[in-house]
Design an enzyme around this catalytic site. Structure first.
Site, short mmCIF file in Angstrom:
data_model
loop_
_atom_site.label_atom_id
_atom_site.label_comp_id
_atom_site.label_asym_id
_atom_site.label_seq_id
_atom_site.Cartn_x
_atom_site.Cartn_y
_atom_site.Cartn_z
N GLU A 65 0.83 -1.21 0.00
CA GLU A 65 0.00 0.00 0.00
C GLU A 65 0.86 1.26 0.00
O GLU A 65 0.47 2.30 -0.53
CB GLU A 65 -0.92 -0.02 1.23
CG GLU A 65 -2.20 0.76 1.04
CD GLU A 65 -3.24 0.44 2.09
OE1 GLU A 65 -4.31 -0.09 1.75
OE2 GLU A 65 -3.00 0.70 3.30
N HIS A 91 7.98 -26.85 0.17
CA HIS A 91 7.23 -27.92 -0.49
C HIS A 91 6.08 -27.36 -1.30
O HIS A 91 5.11 -28.06 -1.59
CB HIS A 91 6.72 -28.90 0.58
CG HIS A 91 7.84 -29.48 1.38
ND1 HIS A 91 8.47 -30.65 1.03
CD2 HIS A 91 8.50 -29.00 2.48
CE1 HIS A 91 9.44 -30.89 1.90
NE2 HIS A 91 9.48 -29.89 2.78
N LYS A 126 -13.32 2.41 -2.39
CA LYS A 126 -14.20 2.80 -1.28
C LYS A 126 -15.30 3.71 -1.80
O LYS A 126 -16.47 3.55 -1.48
CB LYS A 126 -13.41 3.57 -0.21
CG LYS A 126 -12.59 2.72 0.73
CD LYS A 126 -12.06 3.59 1.87
CE LYS A 126 -11.08 2.88 2.76
NZ LYS A 126 -10.45 3.73 3.76
#
Ligand code: PA5
Length: 464
Positions: A290, A319, A433
């Site tokens: 951010e 793995h 937003k």
């Protein structure tokens, strides 16, 4: 803490590594960034750097409040998202027993269980109510802006429930952490008389872990919050050295990542070799992404910079992802995080000695096994020509954790100066937003709603 960047350099990586001459050539850019950082700090543009030094009274208030409330509650629930959730979770996971919530209270010093509710997935919240006794729960609403839909909607649901179920008593089940004057939350808290802790105004969400955002939940889990600040203060003092940046670990971390970015390494992998540090990678991912992922530089030029953080865990992801890291594209920088001393030791018994492929493990501790696997992964990455570095903590304690968190914060801010971007805003998040507000018809967002309505519709032919 030690930062070892041997495996970033050409001596180890050949042409894939950084030559000393490349670092030398960058000196003017680095010096400009050092000066810009110092200026911003002096001008009050980095108030989060004062947190380790200016909160003695805050610590006292928090500790007194925890002492007052602790015996009345069984669960402490954080309602927050982004910078208001990732830090509290990371710190608690790093310092407490990994099965903290499952342990009997007397084994965790009488402190309550911790839950962090960040998302607005309806199942998660509804199911949480299945295990909470509201009469014995304290909800910590954390929002710097006081208006984040996810957090405030959770608060609105819970406040109503508390009012209905607990009557007049409900107020002592809510504690707010927010800005002292801006936003809805402080207005609500003041009106209702909720206990409130303040996030200093110049401290942004993802840089707020060492403010009451992180300190209050940590203290409710029995963590030594003064120790966290002490470690952070030590790192801050160390990082005041801008002149000889080769002695400044946070600056060097940023410089190395900056060079990697310039060479097209668009991915930053954080791979702790300790389960306790697993959630530090989540916190770091937000901080790095951010802060540095920006379209414009400070002069308004389009730059589209940033690095995609990837969270990994050693040895688990050996793995899963290490195959890609060693043999895949040269597009990453990998940070391996180790600890010298784990809190516990466990030894593999000397059994199956007749089976050489198992027998060699007999008598070896898991501590040695995980550390050796880290060294082996470093080696595998290096011989494959992949940039990597290690950060090693002597042990995970409140002090070293405070040191580490502040290290990453300073490194991120300095990387922002090197990239000449604003590391402290998030305009790309605001767009989403605002679109949400518009879609819900929030007053003041009529133009955005119009823009969304007029956007080209999705074509059915691409939906199968
Ligand atoms: O770093 C930031 O500013 C954001 O990620 C915020 O932490 C996040 O959006 C939550 O914001 P607030 O604390 O205002 O509710």
């Amino acid at each position: 803490m030690k930062l070892d960047y041997n495996n970033m350099m050409s001596e180890k990586l050949g042409s894939q590594g950084i030559a000393q001459s490349e670092l030398d050539a960058l000196k003017p850019r680095i010096e400009t960034a050092v000066a810009a950082m110092a200026q911003k700090h002096a001008d009050g543009g980095m108030d989060w750097r004062n947190l380790p030094f200016e909160q003695a009274d805050v610590v006292k208030d928090i500790v007194a409040y925890v002492d007052e409330m602790k015996s009345d509650i069984e669960a402490f629930v954080v309602l927050g998202i982004g910078g208001s959730a990732l830090g509290p979770l990371a710190v608690q996971q790093a310092l407490n027993h990994p099965y903290y919530n499952e342990l009997p209270r007397e084994k965790v010093g009488g402190y309550p269980k911790l839950y962090v509710v960040d998302n607005v997935d309806p199942e998660r919240l509804v199911y949480l109510f299945d295990i909470l006794d509201l009469k014995k729960t304290l909800f910590n609403v954390i929002s710097k802006s006081g208006s984040t839909s996810e957090t405030m909607s959770q608060f609105m649901i819970i406040e109503e429930m508390l009012k209905k179920q607990l009557g007049d008593d409900y107020k002592k089940h809510i504690v707010c952490t927010t800005d002292k004057s801006t936003g809805n939350l402080i207005a609500i808290a003041n009106k209702a008389g909720y206990k409130t802790f303040i996030i200093p105004s110049g401290v942004g969400g993802r840089f707020s872990e060492l403010s009451p955002v992180g300190l209050l939940p940590a203290a409710f889990c029995g963590i030594d919050i003064a120790g966290l600040l002490e470690g952070a203060a030590e790192m801050d003092n160390l990082c005041r050295n801008g002149k000889d940046y080769t002695k400044n670990p946070a600056y060097m971390y940023a410089i190395l990542h900056y060079i990697a970015m310039k060479r097209g390494k668009n991915i930053s992998v954080m791979m702790p070799y300790a389960d306790s540090l697993k959630f530090i990678s989540d916190w770091y991912a937000q901080l790095w992404a951010e802060s540095l992922g920006k379209k414009y530089d400070i002069n308004g030029k389009i730059v589209n910079v940033g690095q995609t953080p990837v969270k990994a865990l050693g040895a688990t992801d050996q793995h899963s992802q290490v195959q890609l890291y060693t043999e895949g594209p040269f597009d990453k920088i990998i940070v391996l995080m180790g600890v010298d001393e784990y809190k516990e030791t466990i030894t593999i018994p000397k059994v199956y000695t007749d089976m050489p492929s198992l027998g060699f493990l007999g008598g070896v501790t898991h501590n040695k096994l995980i550390q050796t696997e880290q060294v082996a992964t470093e080696y595998a990455l290096t011989v494959a020509g992949k940039m990597n570095m290690t950060l090693t903590l002597p042990k995970v304690t409140p002090q070293t954790l405070g040191y580490l968190l502040h290290f990453f914060e300073i490194a991120t801010a300095f990387a922002g100066e090197l990239l000449e971007i604003n590391a402290f805003d998030q305009p790309g998040v605001e767009e989403g937003k605002n679109a949400t507000y518009a879609l819900f018809g929030r007053p003041g967002y009529e133009d955005k709603k119009k823009e969304l309505d007029e956007a080209p519709k999705k074509d059915q032919k691409y939906i199968i």
